[in-house]
Write a protein that holds these residues in place. Sequence first.
Motif, mmCIF file in Angstrom:
data_model
loop_
_atom_site.group_PDB
_atom_site.id
_atom_site.type_symbol
_atom_site.label_atom_id
_atom_site.label_comp_id
_atom_site.label_asym_id
_atom_site.label_seq_id
_atom_site.Cartn_x
_atom_site.Cartn_y
_atom_site.Cartn_z
ATOM 1 N N PRO A 79 0.820 -1.219 0.000
ATOM 2 C CA PRO A 79 0.000 0.000 0.000
ATOM 3 C C PRO A 79 0.845 1.256 0.000
ATOM 4 O O PRO A 79 0.386 2.315 -0.452
ATOM 5 C CB PRO A 79 -0.832 -0.138 1.284
ATOM 6 N N ASP A 80 2.094 1.161 0.434
ATOM 7 C CA ASP A 80 2.954 2.354 0.456
ATOM 8 C C ASP A 80 3.812 2.446 -0.797
ATOM 9 O O ASP A 80 4.762 3.232 -0.863
ATOM 10 C CB ASP A 80 3.854 2.313 1.700
ATOM 11 N N PHE A 81 3.512 1.625 -1.779
ATOM 12 C CA PHE A 81 4.188 1.629 -3.079
ATOM 13 C C PHE A 81 5.660 1.256 -2.963
ATOM 14 O O PHE A 81 6.529 1.818 -3.658
ATOM 15 C CB PHE A 81 4.038 2.996 -3.790
ATOM 16 N N VAL A 82 5.834 0.292 -2.038
ATOM 17 C CA VAL A 82 7.166 -0.316 -1.968
ATOM 18 C C VAL A 82 7.107 -1.565 -2.815
ATOM 19 O O VAL A 82 6.214 -2.406 -2.650
ATOM 20 C CB VAL A 82 7.550 -0.647 -0.531
ATOM 21 N N LEU A 83 8.007 -1.686 -3.759
ATOM 22 C CA LEU A 83 7.977 -2.766 -4.740
ATOM 23 C C LEU A 83 8.154 -4.109 -4.016
ATOM 24 O O LEU A 83 9.125 -4.291 -3.273
ATOM 25 C CB LEU A 83 9.087 -2.570 -5.771
ATOM 26 N N GLN A 84 7.227 -5.036 -4.343
ATOM 27 C CA GLN A 84 7.277 -6.355 -3.747
ATOM 28 C C GLN A 84 7.660 -7.403 -4.788
ATOM 29 O O GLN A 84 8.325 -8.380 -4.468
ATOM 30 C CB GLN A 84 5.906 -6.707 -3.137
ATOM 31 N N ALA A 85 7.173 -7.197 -6.007
ATOM 32 C CA ALA A 85 7.479 -8.170 -7.069
ATOM 33 C C ALA A 85 7.402 -7.441 -8.406
ATOM 34 O O ALA A 85 6.613 -6.506 -8.581
ATOM 35 C CB ALA A 85 6.510 -9.344 -7.025
ATOM 36 N N SER A 86 8.260 -7.924 -9.373
ATOM 37 C CA SER A 86 8.255 -7.255 -10.689
ATOM 38 C C SER A 86 8.766 -8.212 -11.743
ATOM 39 O O SER A 86 9.597 -9.080 -11.449
ATOM 40 C CB SER A 86 9.141 -6.009 -10.655
ATOM 41 N N THR A 87 8.247 -8.097 -12.962
ATOM 42 C CA THR A 87 8.695 -8.931 -14.071
ATOM 43 C C THR A 87 9.885 -8.301 -14.798
ATOM 44 O O THR A 87 10.406 -8.885 -15.752
ATOM 45 C CB THR A 87 7.551 -9.134 -15.075
ATOM 46 N N THR A 88 10.306 -7.126 -14.415
ATOM 47 C CA THR A 88 11.446 -6.465 -15.039
ATOM 48 C C THR A 88 12.427 -6.069 -13.967
ATOM 49 O O THR A 88 12.041 -5.761 -12.833
ATOM 50 C CB THR A 88 11.025 -5.207 -15.818
ATOM 51 N N GLY A 89 13.711 -6.083 -14.304
ATOM 52 C CA GLY A 89 14.708 -5.777 -13.315
ATOM 53 C C GLY A 89 14.762 -4.297 -12.962
ATOM 54 O O GLY A 89 15.050 -3.931 -11.833
ATOM 55 N N GLN A 90 14.535 -3.399 -13.910
ATOM 56 C CA GLN A 90 14.596 -1.955 -13.657
ATOM 57 C C GLN A 90 13.179 -1.428 -13.736
ATOM 58 O O GLN A 90 12.679 -1.123 -14.818
ATOM 59 C CB GLN A 90 15.504 -1.264 -14.666
#
Length: 811
Positions: A115-126
Amino acid sequence: MSLSVFLHPSKLHNRIAGVYLALLLGVQALSYWFIQDSIDGNARAAIQTELDTGEKVLLHLIDQNANSLEQATRVLAADYGFRSAVASGDRETVNSALLNHSERIRADLALFTDPDFVLQASTTGQADRFLAAVKRQADQALAGTSQARQIEIIGGEPFQIVAVPVRAPALIGWVGMGFRVDETKLQDIRALSGLEVALLRPRPAADPDIALATFERAQWPALQQAWQASASRATPLQRAVELDGDEYSARSVVLNAAPGQAAVTAVLMRSVDQALAPYERLQLTLLILTGLGVIVFAVGGLYTAQRITTPLRSLTASARRLEQGDYGDAVHARYAGEIGELAQSFETMRQAIQTRESQISRLAYEDALTALPNRVQFRLHLQAALQHARDTRPHGGGTCAVLMLDMDRFKHVNDVLGHRFGDRLLQAVAERLRTQVLSHPRAELARLSGDEFAVLLPNTEADDAIPVAQRILRAFETPLTLDEHTVDLSAGIGVAIAPEHGDDPDLLLSRAEIAMYVAKRQQAGVVVYHPGLDSTSEESLTLLSELRQAVDTHQLRVFLQPKIDLRTGQAIGAEALVRWAHPTRGMVPPMRFIPFAEQSGFIRVITLWVIEQVAQLGAQLEAQGLALKLAVNLSTRDLMDPELPHKIAQLIERHRLTPERLVLEITESAIMDDPQRALQTLERLHALGVKLSIDDFGTGYSSLAYLKRLPVDELKIDQSFVKHMESDLDDAKIVRSTIDLAHNLGLSVVAEGVETAKAWKLLAGLDCDEIQGYFVAKPMPADTLAEWLTQWHPPDTDGEVLATDFSAMLN
């Protein structure tokens, strides 16, 4: 008629056809311009409609795609397993679910934040820029202003961003998906709208560049440059773009971005040339039809104009015949309407000109009184006869005789019995001459002037001409009877033979006239010309030729002899006398050149020259305050010139001379040669305001009946009476009688030839008005008169003693 002549622009039928052809072309050109303008306007309006539709299609496709993407993303956010993994903090499961789902919905980018827009997971490295874009999308969603059309540039490429909240049931995070906008999607828009599409990505501190476009990639730089060049001459949303020589109408559509972010712009473009292409075929068809119409109209117009101008050409040919003096061919009115009326007018004009031409020819070459040829016609016949004589000389011919006769005592008969009787007498003389002359083969009779007749005898020697002349003289031995009046006439006849006496018409006539005057003077009847009759003829001809040059080369001089008012003793005028300063002969006396100048008629030129010099001098003296009367002598030839009054009026006006300052002196003999004609001329001169004087009064044959009718102002007593009057009582009595007569008639008197003081005193006692003579001054150059006037003083005649008889005459 050649084709070049037929089609020449000066031809009337070409001008008629040309005018209407020009009107047709003008109307067609104007219509074409209106059609072209209308087509262009309609095409551009249609393009705007297409751009409006294209914009709607573009936005609709983006919205539709955004909704689909959002729905697909919401499936993942609502997945129980995914939410459980998120709640348990199993990142590996979250990554796996995120990757699988993004592949399933064909998302190019995917991430999950707390909810605080801290990245938890992503399909791209950058994922920094992607995360920032998702956060902006989520912030707008939380604020209720979510923009489904948000397209942002990530890694230099355009992506459509979708952010969906994950709730269980409270907000536990955000799922963000990024879908690359590629050329396939732009081609779909192009296929649906028919428009070219380009996406412009913003650049910091620089103009946007092209991210994607439906054009060939090789065209992108040119499109980029054309788009930037059109920015200065377009509205923010509407531009005209030139690309590879084609004009495009373009519209920019700003795809919504988050606040503070530069927007991606979609550019929709429609080729104007392609839009106009269907109409160009229509325009070509119109041009072809116009060209065919012009050709048909030109041929038809030329044919119609030719039909109209054919009768005009016929009338033109008739006019040319009239111009050349051919009045014999009638102008036929074969046409109806206005041209027929014009042809009839031409025919009427031809008949009138033919009648007038015959009248003019008769008046020009025929004497109206006797119906004989006049001087002009006789001279032409004489010239032809001389030419024929010259042509036949090698064959033994070549002679020609001219007889000139003048009636004796005719002027006396004219004066006594009147001009009407004189005219009838001349007709009777002409009839008698016809009887005697025309019996000779090829003889021609003419009346030259007054009572002067001439006879032309072609191929005639002197021996054959003299019997003809003698037969004429014998014919007048029988008196003529008219109106119970018996008139006894005789004639003097002069004969001249060509080529012996001359081979020129004027020379031959002149020598026949010399012989005629000798015959009249000697009462010899018939005289044949010989050089002894005119011993000075060669010198006279030479002098006449030189005299003509003398006027042009300023050899003539004006001398002035002053006139004195006897009452005041002051100079009031002068008489102008002409002198000839010949470059080799010296000063030629007037008696050497004036007589033959009068005989040849050149005296008219001299007289006008003198009058002009006097008018100029008189105007100069007036400007100096010297108001003098200047007198000029007129000869018989001058007085018989009907144009003389008009010429003098022009000279007076040209030099601004007061008319009263000009005095014209006329001898009695000049007036009595033709009193009626002289009276007409004098009356016209008097009407100009000039003064008229009778010169040499007492030496002629004028009657008081004529004298009282003449509009003259003064009499000049001839010097033959004045020179010896102080010693000859009879001359003095004549002078006194003349003075009294003149004063009784209201005329002033001028005595000329005053050479002594006694003559001055006697004339003053006889109440004479003015004098001139050597006692006053000899004739002097005109430019010395003003100086003489300043030195003149009247003489003292008190000491002059007159004889007793003369003194008694004064009392």
